[in-house]
Design a protein around this motif. Structure first.
Motif, PDB file in Angstrom:
ATOM      1  N   VAL A 215       6.127   0.099   9.817  1.00  0.00           N
ATOM      2  CA  VAL A 215       4.714  -0.749   9.503  1.00  0.00           C
ATOM      3  C   VAL A 215       5.183  -0.835   7.809  1.00  0.00           C
ATOM      4  N   ILE A 216       5.475  -0.023   7.191  1.00  0.00           N
ATOM      5  CA  ILE A 216       5.936  -0.243   5.715  1.00  0.00           C
ATOM      6  C   ILE A 216       6.810  -1.230   5.546  1.00  0.00           C
ATOM      7  N   LYS A 217       7.871  -1.277   6.198  1.00  0.00           N
ATOM      8  CA  LYS A 217       9.174  -1.866   6.157  1.00  0.00           C
ATOM      9  C   LYS A 217       8.957  -3.404   6.661  1.00  0.00           C
ATOM     10  N   HIS A 218       8.311  -3.402   7.650  1.00  0.00           N
ATOM     11  CA  HIS A 218       7.978  -4.796   8.243  1.00  0.00           C
ATOM     12  C   HIS A 218       6.829  -5.964   7.974  1.00  0.00           C
ATOM     13  N   THR A 219       6.095  -5.199   6.868  1.00  0.00           N
ATOM     14  CA  THR A 219       4.927  -6.001   6.418  1.00  0.00           C
ATOM     15  C   THR A 219       5.407  -6.764   5.088  1.00  0.00           C
ATOM     16  N   ILE A 220       4.875  -7.740   4.547  1.00  0.00           N
ATOM     17  CA  ILE A 220       5.375  -8.527   3.751  1.00  0.00           C
ATOM     18  C   ILE A 220       4.697  -8.160   2.315  1.00  0.00           C
ATOM     19  N   MET A 221       3.400  -7.654   2.163  1.00  0.00           N
ATOM     20  CA  MET A 221       2.610  -7.341   1.316  1.00  0.00           C
ATOM     21  C   MET A 221       2.768  -5.765   0.812  1.00  0.00           C
ATOM     22  N   PRO A 222       2.318  -5.356  -0.357  1.00  0.00           N
ATOM     23  CA  PRO A 222       1.986  -3.988  -0.512  1.00  0.00           C
ATOM     24  C   PRO A 222       1.572  -3.081   0.529  1.00  0.00           C
ATOM     25  N   ALA A 223       2.218  -2.048   0.735  1.00  0.00           N
ATOM     26  CA  ALA A 223       1.738  -1.431   2.144  1.00  0.00           C
ATOM     27  C   ALA A 223       1.686   0.068   2.027  1.00  0.00           C
ATOM     28  N   ILE A 224       0.671   0.759   2.402  1.00  0.00           N
ATOM     29  CA  ILE A 224       0.536   2.228   2.391  1.00  0.00           C
ATOM     30  C   ILE A 224       0.281   2.767   3.807  1.00  0.00           C
ATOM     31  N   LEU A 225       0.759   3.924   4.044  1.00  0.00           N
ATOM     32  CA  LEU A 225       0.440   4.837   5.168  1.00  0.00           C
ATOM     33  C   LEU A 225      -0.035   6.111   4.773  1.00  0.00           C
ATOM     34  N   ILE A 226      -1.305   6.360   5.242  1.00  0.00           N
ATOM     35  CA  ILE A 226      -2.183   7.485   4.540  1.00  0.00           C
ATOM     36  C   ILE A 226      -1.995   8.502   5.836  1.00  0.00           C
ATOM     37  N   GLU A 227      -1.421   9.660   5.497  1.00  0.00           N
ATOM     38  CA  GLU A 227      -1.173  10.994   6.370  1.00  0.00           C
ATOM     39  C   GLU A 227      -2.564  11.811   5.666  1.00  0.00           C
ATOM     40  N   SER A 228      -3.638  11.747   6.049  1.00  0.00           N
ATOM     41  CA  SER A 228      -4.908  12.088   5.582  1.00  0.00           C
ATOM     42  C   SER A 228      -4.936  13.609   5.399  1.00  0.00           C
TER      43      SER A 228
END
Ligand SMILES: [Zn+2]
Length: 168
Positions: free
Chosen positions: A128-141
Motif C-alpha cells: 500500500v505504500i509502494k502503490h499509492t502516489i501520495m505520501p503514505a504511512i502504515l502504522i503498526e500501533s
C-alpha cells in the motif's frame, strides 16, 4: 486536508492477525475513531478499505486505487503488530521524505502513551505504500500478542495520538 484512511484488513480473505486480541477489531476501533475525529476537525476523509475482495492482493490494490483516484493528500494505513509475545511497541512505515516526517510525528504522539518507540521503518516493500502516489504511512500501533501493549491499549487514546500526529 484530504486524508485517505485505510482500516487494515477487515476484508476476507484479507484478515488480520490473532493474538491476545484480534487485529481486525482493533484496526476498526481505532480507524473509525480516527475518521470521525478528522472529520470533526473539518478535514475531508476518504475511507480506503474495500467492502469485498477476491484475494489479499485484490484487497490491497483496491485500497490504493481508492486513494489514488480520490487524490488524497496523505494515505494512512492503520494496523496492529504481532510477533513472539515479547516484542512490544510502536513502529511506523514510510518511504518518501514527506512520508517519513509524517510517520515521525505520529510515532512521537503514540509513544507518548507509554508504548516503546521502535522507530520509523522502511516501507518501500509494503504494497500500500509502494502503490499509492501520495505520501503514505502504515502504522503498526502496538503488538496484539504483547500483554504489556494490550494493558496499555486504549482505542480512544491511540486515535487521538494519530490525529494529533497527522494534523500537527
Ligand atoms: Zn495488519
Amino acid at each position: 486536508m484530504k486524508f485517505g484512511i485505510d482500516i487494515g484488513h477487515n476484508c476476507p480473505p484479507d484478515i488480520g492477525a490473532k493474538g491476545i486480541k484480534f487485529e481486525d477489531n482493533l484496526n476498526l476501533d481505532v480507524g473509525n475513531k480516527v475518521i470521525a475525529k478528522l472529520k470533526a476537525l473539518g478535514h475531508q476523509v476518504v475511507p480506503c478499505k474495500p467492502t469485498k475482495a477476491d484475494t489479499v492482493e485484490d484487497s490491497l490494490a483496491k485500497r490504493c486505487a481508492t486513494a489514488n483516484s480520490a487524490n488524497v493528500d496523505i494515505f494512512v494505513s492503520i494496523h496492529f503488530n504481532i510477533f513472539n509475545a515479547q516484542a512490544n511497541g510502536t513502529e511506523v512505515y514510510a518511504m518518501s521524505e514527506i512520508g517519513k516526517k509524517i510517520a515521525k510525528s505520529v510515532l512521537d504522539e503514540i509513544t507518548k502513551l507509554g508504548f516503546s518507540n521502535r522507530g520509523i521503518k522502511d516501507g518501500s516493500k509494503l504494497f500500500v505504500i509502494k502503490h499509492t502516489i501520495m505520501p503514505a504511512i502504515l502504522i503498526e500501533s502496538c503488538f496484539i500478542d504483547s500483554q504489556k501493549d494490550m494493558n496499555l491499549y486504549n482505542a480512544e487514546a491511540i486515535a487521538n495520538a494519530i490525529v494529533k500526529g497527522l494534523t500537527l
